[in-house]
Motif scaffolding. Structure first.
Motif, short mmCIF file in Angstrom:
data_model
loop_
_atom_site.label_atom_id
_atom_site.label_comp_id
_atom_site.label_asym_id
_atom_site.label_seq_id
_atom_site.Cartn_x
_atom_site.Cartn_y
_atom_site.Cartn_z
N ARG A 29 -2.50 2.76 5.47
CA ARG A 29 -1.60 3.17 4.29
C ARG A 29 -2.21 2.51 2.95
NH1 ARG A 29 2.97 5.59 6.33
NH2 ARG A 29 3.28 5.15 8.42
N TRP A 30 -2.23 2.95 2.06
CA TRP A 30 -2.68 2.61 0.79
C TRP A 30 -1.63 3.10 -0.29
CZ3 TRP A 30 -6.23 5.24 -3.04
CH2 TRP A 30 -6.70 4.45 -4.08
N ALA A 31 -1.39 2.11 -1.13
CA ALA A 31 -0.45 2.26 -2.31
C ALA A 31 -0.97 1.75 -3.47
CB ALA A 31 0.93 1.66 -1.98
N PRO A 32 -1.96 2.47 -4.39
CA PRO A 32 -2.39 2.08 -5.50
C PRO A 32 -1.78 1.49 -6.47
CG PRO A 32 -2.66 4.40 -5.27
CD PRO A 32 -1.97 3.99 -3.96
N ASP A 33 -0.39 2.07 -6.66
CA ASP A 33 0.67 1.47 -7.46
C ASP A 33 2.08 1.93 -6.92
OD1 ASP A 33 1.35 4.27 -8.37
OD2 ASP A 33 -0.23 4.24 -9.57
N HIS A 34 2.91 1.44 -7.79
CA HIS A 34 4.42 1.76 -7.15
C HIS A 34 4.80 3.15 -7.08
CE1 HIS A 34 5.18 1.72 -11.51
NE2 HIS A 34 6.17 2.40 -11.38
N GLN A 35 3.94 4.16 -7.69
CA GLN A 35 4.44 5.52 -7.47
C GLN A 35 3.66 6.53 -6.47
OE1 GLN A 35 3.41 6.64 -11.77
NE2 GLN A 35 5.80 6.93 -12.10
N LEU A 36 2.40 5.85 -5.95
CA LEU A 36 1.64 6.71 -5.05
C LEU A 36 1.49 5.76 -3.66
CD1 LEU A 36 -1.13 7.73 -7.49
CD2 LEU A 36 0.40 9.22 -6.24
N GLU A 37 1.50 6.73 -2.69
CA GLU A 37 1.40 6.16 -1.45
C GLU A 37 0.50 7.00 -0.42
OE1 GLU A 37 3.68 4.89 2.52
OE2 GLU A 37 4.79 4.56 0.56
N PHE A 38 -0.43 6.70 0.48
CA PHE A 38 -1.18 7.69 1.04
C PHE A 38 -1.39 7.04 2.43
CE2 PHE A 38 -3.13 7.95 -3.44
CZ PHE A 38 -2.74 9.30 -3.49
N SER A 39 -1.24 8.05 3.52
CA SER A 39 -1.32 7.55 4.65
C SER A 39 -2.05 8.46 5.47
CB SER A 39 0.20 7.42 5.26
OG SER A 39 0.25 7.54 6.92
N LEU A 40 -2.91 7.71 6.54
CA LEU A 40 -3.96 8.67 7.43
C LEU A 40 -3.54 7.95 8.73
CD1 LEU A 40 -6.39 10.25 8.51
CD2 LEU A 40 -7.48 8.13 7.87
N VAL A 41 -3.22 8.75 9.78
CA VAL A 41 -2.92 8.29 11.42
C VAL A 41 -3.73 9.26 11.94
CG1 VAL A 41 -1.25 8.19 13.09
CG2 VAL A 41 -0.46 7.72 10.75
N TYR A 42 -4.72 8.75 12.91
CA TYR A 42 -5.60 9.37 13.70
C TYR A 42 -5.28 8.85 15.17
CZ TYR A 42 -9.48 10.67 16.29
OH TYR A 42 -10.51 11.16 17.45
N ALA A 43 -5.41 9.64 16.13
CA ALA A 43 -5.00 9.37 17.41
C ALA A 43 -6.17 10.20 18.40
CB ALA A 43 -3.84 9.55 18.05
N PHE A 44 -6.94 9.21 19.19
CA PHE A 44 -7.94 9.69 20.19
C PHE A 44 -7.36 9.53 21.70
CE2 PHE A 44 -10.93 8.91 23.31
CZ PHE A 44 -11.80 10.09 23.32
N ALA A 45 -7.37 10.53 22.62
CA ALA A 45 -6.76 10.36 23.72
C ALA A 45 -7.94 11.00 24.86
CB ALA A 45 -5.51 11.06 24.08
N ASP A 46 -8.00 10.19 25.88
CA ASP A 46 -8.86 10.45 27.00
C ASP A 46 -8.24 10.34 28.14
OD1 ASP A 46 -11.26 11.00 28.75
OD2 ASP A 46 -11.72 9.01 28.90
N SER A 47 -7.86 11.71 28.87
CA SER A 47 -6.97 11.71 30.10
C SER A 47 -7.90 12.47 30.80
CB SER A 47 -5.78 12.63 29.60
OG SER A 47 -6.32 13.94 29.39
#
Length: 163
Positions: free
Chosen positions: A28-46
């Motif tokens: 997560r990254w919030a460069p200021d109080h008005q903007l927020e960015f999020s990246l979620v990645y998952a890798f699954a080996d089954s």
């Protein structure tokens, strides 16, 4: 056969053990109080480790995508109002125990707005457009004859009240 076997008519038995390993990362990254960015990645080996059918050992576990990801952004131009945009990715996955068929990967885009009312009890009005591009996808793909289609473009609106 699939991940079960028929013991007698109407009686089924799970047959085997599976191994599922993976990693999930969230940034997560919030460069200021008005903007927020999020990246979620998952890798699954089954994989199937034990099964009544030895031909299935070492195969992928049906219904488990190897890769999934979500990217989102939120803009709050003033404290009570928020605009959200998101992208969700689900990678392909096996649809049967023999791994002879795969559900295709898909991408979904969502957009939403919310407004917090100035009340004693927290109240939020919201509206979301899910699957903005009206992507056709299988939310669940259990076999060629058992496919649950994903939701088409949808508008959700509502009121949230906090207690």
């Amino acid at each position: 056969g699939e991940g079960f076997r028929t013991v007698s008519p109407g009686v089924f038995e799970n047959s085997g053990a599976t191994l599922r390993r993976g990693v999930e990362a969230d940034v997560r990254w919030a460069p200021d109080h008005q903007l927020e960015f999020s990246l979620v990645y998952a890798f699954a080996d089954s994989e199937v480790e034990e099964n009544a059918n030895p031909a299935l050992i070492g195969r992928l576990v049906p219904g488990v995508p190897e890769n999934t990801a979500t990217v989102s952004a939120a803009w709050t131009p003033f404290p009570a109002f928020r605009v959200n945009a998101g992208w969700r990715y689900v990678g392909e996955y096996a649809v049967n125990a023999a791994n002879t068929g795969f559900a295709p990967a898909y991408d979904l885009f969502d957009l939403g707005v919310s407004y917090d009312l100035a009340t004693r009890t927290p109240v939020r009005l919201y509206a979301n457009i899910d699957n903005l591009t009206d992507e056709t996808y299988a939310a669940s793909f259990n076999s060629p004859t058992s496919i649950a289609p994903g939701a088409p473009v949808s508008l959700r609106a509502g009121l949230q009240v906090g207690f």
